[in-house]
Design an enzyme around this catalytic site. Structure first.
Site, PDB file in Angstrom:
ATOM      1  N   SER A 169       0.815  -1.217   0.000  1.00 15.56           N
ATOM      2  CA  SER A 169       0.000   0.000   0.000  1.00 15.56           C
ATOM      3  C   SER A 169       0.850   1.269   0.000  1.00 15.56           C
ATOM      4  CB  SER A 169      -0.928   0.010   1.215  1.00 15.56           C
ATOM      5  OG  SER A 169      -0.163  -0.087   2.400  1.00 15.56           O
ATOM      6  N   ASP A 413      -3.265   6.402  12.059  1.00 14.29           N
ATOM      7  CA  ASP A 413      -2.460   5.627  11.107  1.00 14.29           C
ATOM      8  C   ASP A 413      -1.120   6.338  10.937  1.00 14.29           C
ATOM      9  OD1 ASP A 413      -1.206   4.647   8.817  1.00 14.29           O
ATOM     10  OD2 ASP A 413      -3.057   4.426   7.667  1.00 14.29           O
ATOM     11  N   HIS A 416       0.845   5.220   6.747  1.00 15.14           N
ATOM     12  CA  HIS A 416       0.585   5.798   5.421  1.00 15.14           C
ATOM     13  C   HIS A 416       0.737   7.324   5.453  1.00 15.14           C
ATOM     14  CE1 HIS A 416      -1.423   1.822   5.417  1.00 15.14           C
ATOM     15  NE2 HIS A 416      -0.824   1.767   4.244  1.00 15.14           N
TER      16      HIS A 416
END
Ligand SMILES: *[C@@H]1O[C@H](CO)[C@@H](O)[C@H](O)[C@H]1NC(C)=O
Ligand SMILES: *[C@@H]1O[C@H](CO)[C@@H](O)[C@H](O)[C@H]1NC(C)=O
Ligand SMILES: *[C@@H]1O[C@H](CO)[C@@H](O)[C@H](O)[C@H]1NC(C)=O
Ligand SMILES: *[C@@H]1O[C@H](CO)[C@@H](O)[C@H](O)[C@H]1NC(C)=O
Length: 437
Positions: A169, A413, A416
């Protein structure tokens, strides 16, 4: 970390003891007592500081001007021009060594609201981030300036070609950043983005160009390969299986690989020797480093067998750091990237989430290889960017519990990155290495 040190020390110890026992009475008489005690002392220090020795050794491998500034291959030096090159980075300038500078007039390179391709996990402003300080930083190498990202040049170069990002990702984030950097040059009815299982394809029709992303978090076949449902608790990677995915990468002109985060289970990696269809699975456990080394070797072999160095370019993006513990940068205990809006100023900062030993594996495997892969060393420069993560400002797939809502740190998070943001810089560096190698 502690475990690694112990293992490395153990390995060194066993290496040392086996070599000294293999030549008992033969060597000793030849050595003067002085030399012998000097050697013993050096070995003793090596055992004590096993990891640091590895570090120093790793660095020497890495930091020679040839290795850090060119693909990890000496043969490349003799080749007059790499494919797509239009110029050269000044001799001796390491574009990955530098600092972040505020630049409100030239950053961001696009607006979040103007790029419809950003996935909702990365649109931080849309999800309530109250400030956009993270968008105004520009990477300034110490030894030279980065070339300005020229979207026209990039798109013209991709005419009739395929560019593919392959990995997890984080690589998908860099992929989307590249599309955001280019898409405004393409009229609305001339572009599209479609997903077919593991493969996402952005097409610029009149250019007959595609920019693609292929989901393969380990590069090798694994039980986490489903592009949608891949959160399995017990990760298994199959040895020697790169062609399972690699057959979908054939024919690309520019390939950009990454893999890191999925190996960081905190446990040994389960490696499948047979096939996922076997009723009784033949599984061995390897340390993270050994498992990662196996994947690096597979990737280099795949590149050697499938990419033509005269016509194509291959990149490998190094580990993307996380910011899960604010004590790493002198913050409060129990905090993380949540509510961080400033960069880390300490040039030597290296967080506890990022394994130096894995960087050393990369250095070691690439250093020995003649396959021309260009290393995008984004780890250190991203380490400074605790402010650039999506934190709590992203689409949540599951509703948050009252407990979570009361404590945002618990669901931030810190892996990311918001777009626009840090990953645009990764592509600026890719641009620099592609056109000005
Ligand atoms: C990556 O870049 C950093 C910063 O310049 C440097 O300290 C490090 O040694 C580099 N790593 C490799 C493997 O080249
Ligand atoms: C960008 O690249 C195009 C195509 O190579 C070139 O014509 C143009 O002058 C470049 N623009 C800048 C600002 O360098
Ligand atoms: C379009 O690009 C593909 C490679 O992606 C190439 O094989 C094909 O020949 C191109 N078609 C045209 C019409 O240029
Ligand atoms: C966020 O950080 C600022 C200082 O940087 C602090 O004043 C504020 O209390 C913090 N907010 C939360 C919710 O932690």
């Amino acid at each position: 970390m502690q475990n690694n040190k112990t293992t490395e020390r153990k390995t060194m110890k066993s290496l040392l003891s086996s070599s000294s026992s293999s030549s008992p009475g033969l060597r000793k008489p030849r050595l003067s007592p002085y030399l012998f005690s000097l050697l013993t002392f050096i070995l003793f220090v090596a055992i004590l500081y096993g990891e640091d020795f590895m570090c120093i050794f790793g660095r020497q491998l890495q930091l020679g001007p040839v290795d850090s500034e060119r693909p990890f291959s000496r043969t490349v030096k003799k080749r007059e021009k790499l494919p797509f090159a239009v110029g050269k980075t000044p001799e001796g300038c390491d574009v990955f060594s530098g600092r972040w500078v505020r630049d409100e007039s030239n950053r961001p390179l696009y607006e979040e609201s103007e790029c419809p391709y950003i996935q909702p996990q990365l649109t931080c402003l849309e999800h309530g981030r109250p400030e956009k300080e993270y968008q105004y930083w520009r990477w300034q190498p110490h030894g030279c300036d980065l070339p300005r990202f020229n979207a026209t040049l990039m798109l013209e170069t991709l005419r009739g070609k395929r560019m593919m990002y392959i990995g997890d990702s984080l690589n998908r984030g860099q992929y989307v950043s590249m599309i955001c950097l280019l898409h405004s040059l393409i009229p609305e009815d001339q572009k599209s983005m479609e997903t077919f299982g593991s493969l996402t394809v952005f097409t610029a029709k009149e250019y007959n160009a595609t920019i693609e992303f292929y989901w393969a978090p380990f590069l090798l076949e694994s039980n986490s390969d489903d592009a949608v449902i891949h959160r399995v608790s017990d990760r298994i990677v199959r040895k020697g299986s790169i062609n399972k995915h690699g057959k979908h990468w054939k024919g690309v002109d520019i390939a950009v690989f990454n893999t890191y985060l999925w190996w960081m289970t905190g446990l040994k990696m389960k490696i499948l020797l047979g096939s996922f269809d076997d009723e009784v699975k033949d599984i061995v456990e390897l340390t993270t480093e050994d498992a990662y080394r196996m994947a690096m070797k597979s990737m280099l072999r795949w590149v050697r067998l499938n990419m033509d160095p005269k016509k194509t370019r291959v990149f490998f993006t190094s580990m993307s750091p996380s910011h899960a513990k604010s004590i790493d940068w002198g913050g409060v205990e129990g905090g993380n990237c949540y509510n961080e809006t400033t960069i880390i100023e300490d040039p030597a900062y290296w967080g506890s989430d990022c394994r130096k030993s894995v960087m050393e594996v990369i250095g070691e495997v690439f250093g020995k290889s003649k396959v021309p892969i260009t290393f995008l060393n984004i780890t250190q420069l991203s380490n400074y960017r605790k402010d650039a993560h999506t934190s709590i400002y992203k689409k949540q797939w599951n509703p948050l519990t009252p407990e979570q809502l009361a404590n945002p740190v618990s669901y931030a998070d810190c892996v990311h990155w918001c777009l626009p943001g840090l990953q645009d810089t990764w592509n600026e560096l890719l641009f620099a290495k592609l056109f000005y190698p």
